[in-house]
Scaffold this motif. Structure first.
Motif, PDB file in Angstrom:
ATOM      1  N   LEU A   1       0.735  -1.192   0.047  1.00  0.00           N
ATOM      2  CA  LEU A   1      -0.081  -0.103   0.075  1.00  0.00           C
ATOM      3  C   LEU A   1       0.973   1.105   0.008  1.00  0.00           C
ATOM      4  O   LEU A   1       0.552   2.194  -0.792  1.00  0.00           O
ATOM      5  CB  LEU A   1      -1.036  -0.029   1.312  1.00  0.00           C
ATOM      6  CG  LEU A   1      -1.660   1.258   1.289  1.00  0.00           C
ATOM      7  CD1 LEU A   1      -2.992   1.242   0.365  1.00  0.00           C
ATOM      8  CD2 LEU A   1      -2.621   0.895   2.663  1.00  0.00           C
TER       9      LEU A   1
ATOM     10  N   LEU B   1      -4.213   4.598  -5.908  1.00  0.00           N
ATOM     11  CA  LEU B   1      -4.966   4.735  -4.674  1.00  0.00           C
ATOM     12  C   LEU B   1      -6.366   5.491  -4.960  1.00  0.00           C
ATOM     13  O   LEU B   1      -7.438   5.212  -4.410  1.00  0.00           O
ATOM     14  CB  LEU B   1      -4.320   5.988  -3.761  1.00  0.00           C
ATOM     15  CG  LEU B   1      -2.821   5.076  -3.268  1.00  0.00           C
ATOM     16  CD1 LEU B   1      -2.108   6.281  -2.275  1.00  0.00           C
ATOM     17  CD2 LEU B   1      -3.313   4.056  -2.125  1.00  0.00           C
TER      18      LEU B   1
ATOM     19  N   ILE C   1      -8.891   5.556  -2.039  1.00  0.00           N
ATOM     20  CA  ILE C   1      -8.283   5.691  -0.919  1.00  0.00           C
ATOM     21  C   ILE C   1      -7.578   7.145  -1.011  1.00  0.00           C
ATOM     22  O   ILE C   1      -6.643   7.086  -2.227  1.00  0.00           O
ATOM     23  CB  ILE C   1      -7.242   4.443  -0.467  1.00  0.00           C
ATOM     24  CG1 ILE C   1      -8.109   3.302  -0.333  1.00  0.00           C
ATOM     25  CG2 ILE C   1      -6.344   5.035   0.590  1.00  0.00           C
ATOM     26  CD1 ILE C   1      -7.130   2.308  -0.155  1.00  0.00           C
ATOM     27  N   ASP C   2      -7.521   7.953  -0.192  1.00  0.00           N
ATOM     28  CA  ASP C   2      -6.713   9.258   0.011  1.00  0.00           C
ATOM     29  C   ASP C   2      -5.152   8.823   0.356  1.00  0.00           C
ATOM     30  O   ASP C   2      -5.099   7.823   1.121  1.00  0.00           O
ATOM     31  CB  ASP C   2      -7.571  10.409   0.102  1.00  0.00           C
ATOM     32  CG  ASP C   2      -7.614  10.372   1.611  1.00  0.00           C
ATOM     33  OD1 ASP C   2      -7.116   9.616   2.531  1.00  0.00           O
ATOM     34  OD2 ASP C   2      -8.726  11.034   2.082  1.00  0.00           O
TER      35      ASP C   2
ATOM     36  N   LEU D   1      -5.658   8.438   4.282  1.00  0.00           N
ATOM     37  CA  LEU D   1      -5.889   7.208   4.632  1.00  0.00           C
ATOM     38  C   LEU D   1      -4.729   6.079   4.540  1.00  0.00           C
ATOM     39  O   LEU D   1      -4.887   5.283   5.228  1.00  0.00           O
ATOM     40  CB  LEU D   1      -7.118   6.951   4.064  1.00  0.00           C
ATOM     41  CG  LEU D   1      -7.659   5.494   4.618  1.00  0.00           C
ATOM     42  CD1 LEU D   1      -8.097   5.623   5.945  1.00  0.00           C
ATOM     43  CD2 LEU D   1      -8.984   5.413   3.902  1.00  0.00           C
ATOM     44  N   ALA D   2      -4.238   6.269   3.427  1.00  0.00           N
ATOM     45  CA  ALA D   2      -2.980   5.123   3.164  1.00  0.00           C
ATOM     46  C   ALA D   2      -1.909   5.422   4.182  1.00  0.00           C
ATOM     47  O   ALA D   2      -1.593   4.525   4.665  1.00  0.00           O
ATOM     48  CB  ALA D   2      -2.679   5.426   1.724  1.00  0.00           C
TER      49      ALA D   2
ATOM     50  N   GLU E   1      -3.010   4.164   7.382  1.00  0.00           N
ATOM     51  CA  GLU E   1      -2.866   2.517   7.571  1.00  0.00           C
ATOM     52  C   GLU E   1      -1.509   2.064   7.505  1.00  0.00           C
ATOM     53  O   GLU E   1      -1.062   1.057   8.228  1.00  0.00           O
ATOM     54  CB  GLU E   1      -3.550   2.049   6.461  1.00  0.00           C
ATOM     55  CG  GLU E   1      -3.741   0.523   6.359  1.00  0.00           C
ATOM     56  CD  GLU E   1      -4.543  -0.074   7.398  1.00  0.00           C
ATOM     57  OE1 GLU E   1      -4.402  -1.475   7.812  1.00  0.00           O
ATOM     58  OE2 GLU E   1      -5.551   0.453   8.110  1.00  0.00           O
TER      59      GLU E   1
END
Length: 71
Positions: free
Chosen positions: A43, A51, A56-57, A60-61, A64
Motif C-alpha cells: 500500500l 490509490l 483511498i486518499d 488514509l493510506a 494505515e
C-alpha cells in the motif's frame, strides 16, 4: 450446524468448528501479522492514481501504513 453472526453491518454465515489448539492459534496470528506487514508495504508503494482507483486518499493510506504489524 450453521448460524449467522453480525459483523459490522453485514450478517455472515459461521460454521460451528472445534476450538483451535494453542499452537495453531499462534501460527495463525503470526501469519496474519506477516500478511499485515506485506499488505501495508505494498500500500505504501502504490502510486496516487492507483490509490484513487481504490478510493483511498493519501492520508488514509498513510494512517494505515503507519500502523504496527499487529494492529
Amino acid at each position: 450446524m450453521n448460524n449467522l453472526e453480525k459483523h459490522s453491518k453485514y450478517w455472515i454465515e459461521v460454521q460451528d468448528q472445534p476450538p483451535l489448539s494453542l499452537g495453531k492459534n499462534i501460527l495463525l496470528t503470526i501469519k496474519r501479522w506477516h500478511q499485515n506487514s506485506v499488505t501495508r508495504r505494498h500500500l505504501k508503494d502504490l502510486p496516487d492514481y492507483l490509490l484513487d482507483d481504490l478510493g483511498i486518499d493519501k492520508q488514509l493510506a498513510k494512517k494505515e501504513t503507519d500502523k504496527a504489524f499487529w494492529e
